[in-house]
Structure formats: structure tokens, C-alpha cells
Scaffold this active site. Structure first.
Site, PDB file in Angstrom:
ATOM      1  N   TYR A  18       0.807  -1.219   0.000  1.00 55.52           N
ATOM      2  CA  TYR A  18       0.000   0.000   0.000  1.00 55.52           C
ATOM      3  C   TYR A  18       0.844   1.275   0.000  1.00 55.52           C
ATOM      4  O   TYR A  18       0.318   2.362  -0.250  1.00 55.52           O
ATOM      5  CB  TYR A  18      -0.935   0.026   1.213  1.00 55.52           C
ATOM      6  CG  TYR A  18      -1.844  -1.157   1.353  1.00 55.52           C
ATOM      7  CD1 TYR A  18      -2.035  -2.069   0.310  1.00 55.52           C
ATOM      8  CD2 TYR A  18      -2.527  -1.393   2.547  1.00 55.52           C
ATOM      9  CE1 TYR A  18      -2.868  -3.166   0.459  1.00 55.52           C
ATOM     10  CE2 TYR A  18      -3.374  -2.481   2.696  1.00 55.52           C
ATOM     11  CZ  TYR A  18      -3.531  -3.370   1.656  1.00 55.52           C
ATOM     12  OH  TYR A  18      -4.355  -4.452   1.815  1.00 55.52           O
ATOM     13  N   HIS A  53       1.148 -11.705   2.492  1.00 54.78           N
ATOM     14  CA  HIS A  53       0.100 -11.090   1.689  1.00 54.78           C
ATOM     15  C   HIS A  53      -0.442 -12.023   0.604  1.00 54.78           C
ATOM     16  O   HIS A  53      -1.604 -11.916   0.212  1.00 54.78           O
ATOM     17  CB  HIS A  53       0.641  -9.809   1.040  1.00 54.78           C
ATOM     18  CG  HIS A  53      -0.413  -8.793   0.734  1.00 54.78           C
ATOM     19  ND1 HIS A  53      -0.158  -7.439   0.684  1.00 54.78           N
ATOM     20  CD2 HIS A  53      -1.733  -8.910   0.460  1.00 54.78           C
ATOM     21  CE1 HIS A  53      -1.264  -6.777   0.393  1.00 54.78           C
ATOM     22  NE2 HIS A  53      -2.231  -7.658   0.241  1.00 54.78           N
TER      23      HIS A  53
END
Length: 321
Positions: free
Chosen positions: A52, A114
Site C-alpha cells: 500500500y 500477503h
């Protein structure tokens, strides 16, 4: 922790607020402002990731809030994630230490892999790294105290079962490969229930913001999913929203929490942020939750795909591509 938000207890005793703030697509000064607004609105659970590119802004915001006495570190639950090029056991410790520097923290409450497909920084696939290897690297971070809890994100059911067979430290959380009304992930939920793994749902509201992500070809990365119906417009959701004088988003989020699933809705709008955590001043019934689940689409369609891991031996979506 906020007294208004139910707390879920992980298998290691760590307390996780059932509503958090997702921070995907929040960068720059906006990211810092959003975190401040969220904490002031009562959020005590923040979800981020290396991918992000906003850990610096989150860290700056938290440091200021700590210094001002607005909140204490022990009151917060901070999650971050290692991306594909960081999940291999020979690089994951450095990855987490770098995240902690950016977040200006000594530890995270939850660290997730992730995605189960390891790559090099250049993006080429690392076929020598299996999910079992990734998990051993996470266990090392847990033993070092750098992460109070560890888990997986975007791992499929068989990959979780493989980890369970070799784990020395239990899998605490699965941030599921997209979970929402039209893709309820019932098989995944059963696996996690069997192994006492708490689920975090992403895209609970259908992720309308996904269409702003532009791919290398200059087109929206998720163009193929633009016509998939959005649950916010579902007639049953709208009926419950009218009954309880709540928004469709509030109904979807509350129903998901009632299923025992953590939600991390993303918004930069301060008023919507307050709405997304103001879910517990009404009582939605089990029958109403069941009603929503009963209207699952006969052919669920995925909103997100990960083209960078296609053809990887550990591609979690291989069976669906």
C-alpha cells in the site's frame, strides 16, 4: 480498545477489534489525515501492507497521536503484510523490520504473508519457496516478538491445510481471498472454524474503488469485473437498511461481524468512516443474516485477480483461472 466494537480473541489470547480501517489506496498527506480521523472516530484496528506504500504516513500519524496522549500503543491493533518479494524465509525478517521502521513501532499486532506466491524483487517467480517455508519464516518473527500474531492472506484452503500440518505456532488469522455477500467463501470459513483461525474479510462492500487501479497497459486493472453487481444495491440489503434506518454498507458490515468475521472497510470520507464503525446500536437477527446468505449468487464472481502470480506453483487462484 473501543468499548463499542466487539473484540474477537485469537487462539493465542491476543484481542482483535472486529472492525478496523482498511488503508489500501491511501497515500501521501491524505493517508496521515485519514489515520488521525479514524482514531478520533474510535477505530483501534488499522490494516496496512508494504504494497500500500503508506506505512510511513501511518507511522507519522500514530507517533503524533501517541505524543498528544490521544491513544496509547497498547490500545491499538496494527496489521501489516509482507508482499510477494518479501515472504520468502530468507528475506521476511528484514521486510518486517523495515515495516516497523516505517510504522515507527517496536512490533505489530499481526503480520500476514500477503500472498502465498514468492517472487524476487524484479517480479520473477521463486519456485523454491513453498507455503510451508513461508510459514516457518513467520514463526521465526513470532518467536522474536516482532509480531504478536501471525497469519496468511489470500491463501486457499488446501494451502492452509498444508500449513496446519507442519505449524509449531498456530495460524492466528486468515485475511481471506475476498469475502462478501456474493462471494461468501463458505468452504474457507469451514476450514478456519475447524482450525480456530479468525477470518478477516476484505472487499466486504464490493470494493467500488478497485476500478481506479490502472494497469501497465493504461487500462483499469480490474476492468473485467466492472459489470459485476454490487451488494450495496441488493434488494434484501436495502430492505434491512430501511427497516433499521441504516445504510446498506452498515447492514453488510454488521451481518459479516455477526458471522464471526472481522471487517476492515476502507474509506477516506470522515462521515462514512463514522458510519462504518457505528454498527452496534441495533440488533440484526440471526434469521436476517441467514436471509442475506441465502441469496448468494449461483455463480459467484471474483472481483480481484493477481496477474503477477499466474502460473506460479503456489498461485492460490490456479483452480479458478
Amino acid at each position: 480498545m473501543s468499548s463499542k466494537v466487539p473484540i474477537f480473541t485469537l487462539s493465542n489470547g491476543v484481542r482483535m477489534p472486529s472492525v478496523g480501517l482498511g488503508t489500501w489506496q491511501m497515500t501521501g498527506d491524505e493517508g496521515k489525515t485519514v489515520i488521525r480521523n479514524a482514531i478520533l472516530a474510535g477505530y483501534r484496528h488499522i490494516d496496512t501492507a508494504t504494497l500500500y506504500q503508506n506505512e510511513d504516513q501511518i507511522g507519522d500519524a500514530l507517533a503524533e497521536l501517541f505524543a498528544e496522549g490521544v491513544v496509547k500503543r497498547e490500545d491499538l491493533f496494527i496489521t501489516t503484510k509482507a508482499f510477494c518479494h518479501e515472504v520468502a524465509p530468507d528475506v521476511i525478517e528484514e521486510a518486517l523490520r523495515n515495516s516497523l521502521k516505517r510504522l515507527r513501532l517496536d512490533y505489530v499486532d499481526l503480520y500476514l504473508a500477503h500472498i502465498p506466491a514468492a517472487t524476487r524483487e524484479c517480479g520473477s517467480h521463486r519456485t523454491d519457496v513453498k507455503v510451508e517455508d513461508i510459514w516457518k519464516g513467520l514463526e521465526n518473527l513470532y518467536s522474536l516478538g516482532l509480531a504478536k500474531s501471525i497469519g496468511v492472506s489470500n491463501f486457499n484452503e488446501s494451502q492452509i491445510e498444508r500449513i496446519v500440518k507442519i505449524q509449531k505456532i498456530p495460524t492466528h488469522v486468515s485475511q481471506v481471498l475476498e469475502l462478501h455477500l456474493y462471494l461468501p467463501q463458505k468452504a474457507h470459513r469451514e476450514i478456519c472454524k475447524k482450525h480456530n483461525i479468525i477470518i478477516t474479510s476484505y472487499a466486504t462492500l464490493g470494493s467500488p474503488g478497485r476500478m481506479s487501479v490502472i494497469g501497465a497497459d493504461g487500462k483499469p486493472l480490474f476492468e473485467s469485473t466492472k459489470n459485476i453487481p454490487n451488494e450495496l444495491n441488493d434488494k434484501n440489503v436495502k430492505a434491512l437498511a430501511q427497516k433499521y434506518n441504516k445504510t446498506p454498507a452498515q447492514i453488510l458490515l454488521r451481518a459479516t461481524v455477526e458471522m464471526g468475521i472481522v471487517v476492515i472497510p476502507k474509506t477516506t470520507n470522515p462521515e462514512r468512516m463514522k458510519e462504518n464503525i457505528n454498527l452496534f446500536d441495533f440488533n440484526i437477527s440471526k434469521a436476517e443474516v441467514n436471509l442475506l446468505e441465502a441469496h448468494e449468487r449461483s455463480k459467484p464472481e471474483r472481483l480481484f485477480w493477481w496477474p503477477n502470480v499466474a502460473d506460479h506453483p503456489e498461485d492460490p487462484f490456479a483452480a479458478e483461472r
